[in-house]
Design a protein around this motif. Structure first.
Motif, PDB file in Angstrom:
ATOM      1  N   ASN A 223     -22.840 -65.053 -30.481  1.00  0.00           N
ATOM      2  CA  ASN A 223     -24.323 -64.838 -29.835  1.00  0.00           C
ATOM      3  C   ASN A 223     -25.134 -65.806 -30.702  1.00  0.00           C
ATOM      4  O   ASN A 223     -25.947 -66.499 -30.153  1.00  0.00           O
TER       5      ASN A 223
ATOM      6  N   GLN B 155     -24.506 -69.524 -30.379  1.00  0.00           N
ATOM      7  CA  GLN B 155     -24.944 -70.120 -29.082  1.00  0.00           C
ATOM      8  C   GLN B 155     -26.502 -70.415 -29.365  1.00  0.00           C
ATOM      9  O   GLN B 155     -27.194 -71.333 -28.596  1.00  0.00           O
TER      10      GLN B 155
ATOM     11  N   LEU C 278     -15.929 -73.229 -27.679  1.00  0.00           N
ATOM     12  CA  LEU C 278     -17.213 -72.841 -28.168  1.00  0.00           C
ATOM     13  C   LEU C 278     -18.032 -74.099 -28.663  1.00  0.00           C
ATOM     14  O   LEU C 278     -19.385 -74.143 -28.596  1.00  0.00           O
TER      15      LEU C 278
ATOM     16  N   THR D  95     -20.380 -76.106 -26.376  1.00  0.00           N
ATOM     17  CA  THR D  95     -21.784 -75.645 -26.002  1.00  0.00           C
ATOM     18  C   THR D  95     -22.707 -76.711 -27.018  1.00  0.00           C
ATOM     19  O   THR D  95     -23.592 -77.138 -26.664  1.00  0.00           O
TER      20      THR D  95
END
Length: 646
Positions: free
Chosen positions: A550, A553, A589, A592
């Motif tokens: 988290n 991100q 990931l 992102t």
């Protein structure tokens, strides 16, 4: 609604009584109506569900009902407030949340979780969150969650260590050969497994072996125990070990009907002294001393503390003079009851006869719980009147009082929630974990004119009275057994399973795979089985991974370069690359970093006071909270779920 019971009905017309759940947090709650949901019917799919008559029994005295109603109304009021508090906080209605909590003095959750919410959702201090998670793990707050997780089985074939540099050796000299109907026992203190006898498809065996787990080597203790004063070649006998006194006891055997005589039907009872490597014939015939007659396919269990051996079940071998046209099945079977043998005084005692309420059987399992002093007896089969009755009952016998308690009577339709009756059961017990482990052997099931071979492994939680199937294999035809034999243990019967309760490892050896094209075939494969749940360290690592994911991100949205560094260092070090799903998630990931925030509609403001960042952090918090005990957390339900369309 509250689930009160999950059970089944017997397939008869007799009335049944079921105890229902009647408490919440130690308080009785009132009940006016119950809802019964049929799940499975007896018979074929053409049968309809039917309910004949249900009567609800309880207490209806006014003073009792009034007290329950007062508590119940208070409980509902408190839970309604907690649901509102959860809803207000999730949607960042700060003023409403503070006002309601100040007015009611009701706590939403444990203060430790409120602290976690403040650090994670409000402040975004991810390092502080990791410290809080580590502290929770150290304080044992994840213990309950871990105990609720399903076991994951891991089978591994064991190959004995070689004793020369060429890796070539005679298997017949370095390990036991193929067999079924043998016996094994384990000394957990020395990590030594003992194996004796069996049937190799041609003849009974009289060899004895020891396997040392640490050195991974088999040692042949005797090629023929009979010439050393021990038992003769045999199969379908039973063996138990006293790890404190280093003694092994052997009782029973099977003799083919054509080989039986009046002279060879004595029930010999042997003891092997491990440290002295010496056999002792305790008695030539236990039947003459008040013990069982010569039996096979029975069960032994030892109470080490009180030096008592319990013997239950098994078929009694008898000699009947008959004409050549008669077969063994034409003679009515006799089953042995429950006996105890006190080792120091060499005394046998009959505890229970074979009777309707305490059915003797073969192919069953019996375990002794040294803490509760209970014998657990499960499943088996009885051959009577030329038919075989497969049993699936489960009951206990309290050795100090003789009390019998039926856990499952085997007559109810349980819908696959308990082990089905199989060809062979092998069971072990872990008194520390309060668990019973059952390996169901080969079971042939007819489906669409084909024979399905299946086997399964079950765990019974003694405290919760609950079965869980954690492993099942099945396949069709004999080719399946041959194809899978290097991957996992193929379905079989007449095998042996022992359990090291210290290291928490099962060991499986040999058996009969029931290959129709090779009826004499027996197995000599040797396997270990470990049942694993996540450790608290693994769960803490997973929590920290979710926190850093988290954090990444959030960083990636504002500073892709810093996000890339964080991905390659802080986040990468926590990834479990052996976990295929987690490794794939980690690889994705990176996308992102190249995502245009304008392409993501979810980044828009969804509320004047709540950003998408707040939503993501709240979702992460809800995930972390699920690992904590339920009595510490916010309510599992949501306020909006109470609203229905009418």
């Amino acid at each position: 609604m509250v689930e009160l019971l999950e059970s089944g009905l017997k397939n008869n017309h007799l009335p049944e009584v079921f105890p229902l759940r009647d408490e919440i947090d130690g308080n009785h709650f009132p009940c006016r109506f119950i809802k019964v949901v049929p799940i499975q019917s007896w018979g074929s799919s053409n049968f309809n569900f039917s309910i004949w008559y249900i009567e609800l029994h309880g207490r209806d005295e006014p003073h009792i009902v009034r007290s329950c109603m007062n508590w119940y109304n208070t409980y509902r009021e408190k839970e309604a407030i907690r649901l509102c508090l959860k809803h207000f906080r999730q949607h960042h209605y700060v003023e409403a949340y503070d006002a309601l909590q100040k007015k009611t003095k009701v706590l939403l959750e444990h203060p430790a979780l409120t602290e976690l919410h403040n650090e994670l959702v409000l402040k975004g201090d991810f390092d502080a969150c990791e410290r809080l998670v580590e502290r929770a793990g150290q304080e044992g707050l994840f213990t309950h969650y871990i105990s609720q997780q399903q076991y994951k089985p891991k089978w591994a074939m064991i190959e004995p260590a070689t004793t020369n540099g060429n890796n070539l050796y005679d298997f017949t000299e370095t390990r036991p050969g193929m067999r079924g109907g043998h016996q094994m026992c384990i000394d957990p203190y020395t990590e030594t497994i003992y194996l004796y006898g069996g049937y190799d498809g041609i003849q009974d065996l009289a060899d004895m072996w020891a396997y040392n787990v640490a050195s991974q080597q088999w040692t042949c203790l005797s090629k023929n125990t009979e010439i050393e004063g021990g038992p003769s070649a045999r199969s379908c006998h039973r063996m138990c070990l006293d790890p404190e006194r280093k003694q092994i006891f052997i009782l029973g055997r099977y003799i083919d009907s054509a080989s039986r005589t009046l002279e060879n039907l004595n029930s010999e009872f042997y003891m092997y002294d491990i440290e002295a490597a010496k056999w002792t014939l305790i008695t030539e015939d236990t039947g003459a001393m008040g013990g069982p007659k010569l039996i096979f396919d029975h069960q032994l269990a030892i109470d080490t503390e009180r030096q008592t051996i319990y013997v239950f079940g098994g078929k009694v071998l008898t000699y009947v003079s008959r004409s050549p046209s008669e077969t063994e099945r034409s003679v009515e079977s006799k089953f042995s009851g429950l006996y105890s043998y006190h080792i120091p005084t060499n005394t046998w005692t009959k505890l229970k006869e074979d009777c309707r309420d305490f059915k003797s059987r073969t192919g069953h399992s019996m375990l002794f719980n040294s803490k509760t002093r209970l014998l657990y007896i499960f499943a088996g089969q009885r051959e009577q009147h030329r038919t075989t009755d497969y049993l699936s009952d489960f009951f206990t016998y309290r050795v100090d009082t003789g009390e019998v308690n039926v856990i499952l009577d085997g007559t109810k339709k349980e819908g696959g929630q308990v082990p089905a009756s199989g060809h062979t059961q092998r069971a072990t017990i872990d008194t520390e974990l309060n668990e019973i482990h059952v390996l169901l052997g080969l079971k042939r099931e007819k489906e669409k004119n084909s024979s399905v071979r299946s086997a399964s492994f079950w765990v019974y939680d003694i405290m919760k009275n609950k079965w869980s199937c954690i492993y099942k294999i099945e396949g069709s035809g004999d080719h399946y057994a041959i194809k899978q034999q290097q991957v996992e243990p193929v379905p079989r019967y007449a095998h042996q399973l022992v359990y090291d309760g210290v290291k928490k490892v099962h060991y499986l050896f040999g058996g009969n795979p029931d290959i129709q094209s090779h009826p004499r075939m027996r197995l000599d494969d040797f396997w270990s089985l470990q049942l694993s749940r996540p450790s608290y360290e693994q769960l803490v690592r997973r929590c920290k991974y979710l926190i850093r994911k988290n954090c990444f991100q959030e960083v990636a949205l504002t500073d892709p370069i810093a996000g890339l560094r964080y991905l390659q260092t802080d986040l990468a070090e926590l990834v479990d690359h052996k976990d295929v799903e987690e490794a794939k998630e980690f690889q994705l990931l990176a996308s992102t970093l190249f995502k245009d925030s304008g392409d993501d509609e979810d980044t828009e403001m969804t509320d004047t006071d709540m950003t998408q960042q707040y939503i993501y952090r709240t979702q992460l918090f809800d995930t972390l909270v699920s690992f904590f005990p339920e009595d510490m957390t916010q309510p599992r339900g949501n306020l909006v779920d109470l609203i229905s369309l009418s």
